[in-house]
Design a protein around this motif. Structure first.
Motif, short mmCIF file in Angstrom:
data_model
loop_
_atom_site.label_atom_id
_atom_site.label_comp_id
_atom_site.label_asym_id
_atom_site.label_seq_id
_atom_site.Cartn_x
_atom_site.Cartn_y
_atom_site.Cartn_z
N LYS A 59 -80.35 39.43 -60.02
CA LYS A 59 -80.23 40.18 -58.53
C LYS A 59 -79.78 41.66 -58.84
N VAL A 60 -80.11 42.46 -57.73
CA VAL A 60 -79.73 43.62 -58.00
C VAL A 60 -79.12 44.08 -56.40
N PHE A 61 -78.06 44.85 -56.69
CA PHE A 61 -77.18 45.32 -55.36
C PHE A 61 -77.53 46.82 -55.56
N LEU A 62 -78.28 47.54 -54.61
CA LEU A 62 -78.84 48.89 -54.66
C LEU A 62 -77.76 49.56 -53.82
N ASP A 63 -76.75 50.33 -54.42
CA ASP A 63 -75.83 51.19 -53.69
C ASP A 63 -76.09 52.44 -53.24
N MET A 64 -76.92 52.65 -52.30
CA MET A 64 -77.35 53.89 -51.76
C MET A 64 -76.62 54.49 -50.64
N LYS A 65 -76.16 53.70 -50.09
CA LYS A 65 -75.24 54.24 -48.73
C LYS A 65 -75.91 55.06 -47.81
N LEU A 66 -77.06 54.43 -47.42
CA LEU A 66 -78.04 55.24 -46.59
C LEU A 66 -77.52 55.71 -45.18
N LEU A 67 -77.88 56.81 -44.76
CA LEU A 67 -77.41 57.33 -43.67
C LEU A 67 -78.34 58.61 -43.33
N ASP A 68 -79.03 58.50 -42.21
CA ASP A 68 -79.99 59.52 -41.66
C ASP A 68 -80.40 59.18 -40.49
N ILE A 69 -81.41 59.92 -39.95
CA ILE A 69 -82.16 59.59 -38.51
C ILE A 69 -82.60 58.22 -38.80
N ASP A 70 -82.68 57.40 -37.61
CA ASP A 70 -83.20 56.33 -37.51
C ASP A 70 -84.43 55.88 -38.20
N ASN A 71 -85.52 56.87 -37.87
CA ASN A 71 -86.66 56.44 -38.46
C ASN A 71 -86.82 56.72 -40.12
N THR A 72 -85.86 57.57 -40.46
CA THR A 72 -85.69 57.72 -42.12
C THR A 72 -85.30 56.71 -42.63
N THR A 86 -81.83 42.61 -53.77
CA THR A 86 -80.94 41.61 -53.06
C THR A 86 -80.06 42.11 -52.13
N MET A 87 -79.36 43.24 -52.29
CA MET A 87 -78.49 43.90 -51.50
C MET A 87 -78.76 45.31 -51.33
N LEU A 88 -78.33 45.96 -50.07
CA LEU A 88 -78.51 47.38 -50.05
C LEU A 88 -77.34 47.79 -49.28
N THR A 89 -76.83 48.88 -49.47
CA THR A 89 -75.85 49.39 -48.58
C THR A 89 -76.29 50.68 -47.76
N LEU A 90 -75.62 50.79 -46.47
CA LEU A 90 -75.86 51.78 -45.51
C LEU A 90 -74.39 52.21 -45.11
N HIS A 91 -74.23 53.23 -44.68
CA HIS A 91 -72.77 53.64 -43.76
C HIS A 91 -72.94 52.89 -42.59
N TYR A 93 -72.87 53.27 -39.52
CA TYR A 93 -72.76 53.78 -38.31
C TYR A 93 -73.79 52.90 -37.41
N PRO A 94 -73.44 52.53 -36.02
CA PRO A 94 -74.26 51.58 -35.23
C PRO A 94 -75.72 51.88 -35.27
N LYS A 95 -76.20 53.18 -35.03
CA LYS A 95 -77.58 53.48 -34.88
C LYS A 95 -78.33 53.26 -36.09
N ALA A 96 -77.75 53.51 -37.18
CA ALA A 96 -78.37 53.48 -38.90
C ALA A 96 -78.14 51.91 -38.89
N MET A 97 -77.46 51.14 -38.54
CA MET A 97 -77.58 49.83 -38.91
C MET A 97 -78.54 49.17 -38.09
N LYS A 98 -78.71 49.38 -36.77
CA LYS A 98 -79.55 48.81 -36.03
C LYS A 98 -81.07 49.12 -36.67
N ALA A 99 -81.27 50.15 -36.74
CA ALA A 99 -82.61 50.50 -37.48
C ALA A 99 -82.88 49.85 -38.78
N ALA A 100 -81.75 49.85 -39.45
CA ALA A 100 -81.98 49.01 -40.96
C ALA A 100 -82.23 47.60 -40.64
N VAL A 101 -81.49 46.94 -39.76
CA VAL A 101 -81.76 45.51 -39.63
C VAL A 101 -83.38 45.25 -39.02
#
Length: 232
Positions: A59-72, A86-91, A93-101
């Motif tokens: 399993k791999v936890f990719l710790d990238m802490k993504l944060l950018d505009i929604d499309n990116t 298996t896992m990915l991090t992002l900051h 922030y509500p809009k970023a989380m919504k886009a990622a989900v």
């Protein structure tokens, strides 16, 4: 019980080269099945190594802490899903989380919202211009992550209990800054022992230096797993 804990211990491959990371994985062998890859290794060929680990059944936890505009953010998440992570991090922030989900919908990728870095204390937050102290901001972002449909939260073990009450029993609560008793804290300011972190509500523990910098990484990992297994 120790076997079960292998699913909950994530070893941070915080080393400068893939060669060193490969050596650590060989030393740990089947003692560890879950690894974290962050910026340092990612920018030294670590993304290809992450794919190799996933293909090998780890399993791999990719710790990238993504944060950018929604499309990116969404485009990045779509590609990371294809990598088999298996896992990915992002900051958190509500809009970023919504886009990622939305981008990860239908996949097995667990999206983790990063609340407040464990290297930051209240003074650091003030210096950065935040109006909230670390604890308050962690809880605010945990609630936003739950509403967004994220898979889990990354927070200090000190906040794990309060976060668990907010996110409920099903979301992951991943805690870095884990240090066995007597270990050097390094640049972390909010730390906890493995057993105490689990008791506080953590689902997964991220341990890097106490294992990868140990004279015997395998023995260090085994000792931490044994401590984790004492928690009922």
């Amino acid at each position: 019980m120790t076997a079960d804990m292998r699913e909950r211990l994530i070893v941070g491959l915080d080393v400068p080269t893939v060669r060193e990371a490969e050596a650590i994985v060989r030393k740990l062998d089947d003692e560890v099945t879950f690894y974290k890859i962050g910026y340092q290794l990612a920018f030294a060929g670590g993304l290809d190594f992450a794919r190799e680990l996933a293909k090998s059944g780890r399993k791999v936890f990719l710790d990238m802490k993504l944060l950018d505009i929604d499309n990116t953010v969404a485009s990045a998440v779509e590609n990371i899903v294809k990598m088999g992570m298996t896992m990915l991090t992002l900051h958190a922030y509500p809009k970023a989380m919504k886009a990622a989900v939305a981008a990860a919908s239908g996949s097995d990728l667990c999206l983790l919202g990063v609340t407040v870095l464990t290297s930051m204390d209240e003074q650091d937050m003030m210096d950065a211009g935040y109006e909230y102290d670390p604890h308050t901001l962690v809880l605010r972002r945990a609630e936003q992550a739950r509403i967004a449909g994220m898979g889990g939260i990354v927070c200090s073990a000190e906040e794990a209990s309060a976060v668990r009450r907010i996110v409920g029993p099903d979301m992951a609560v991943v805690t870095p800054g884990i240090r066995p008793a007597g270990a050097d804290k390094g640049d972390q300011k909010r730390v906890m022992t493995p057993a105490d972190a689990l008791r506080a509500g953590a689902s997964h523990l991220v341990v890097a230096r106490p294992i990868v910098k140990a004279d015997d990484p395998r023995a260090a990992a085994r000792a931490i797993l044994a401590e984790m297994a004492t928690v009922k």
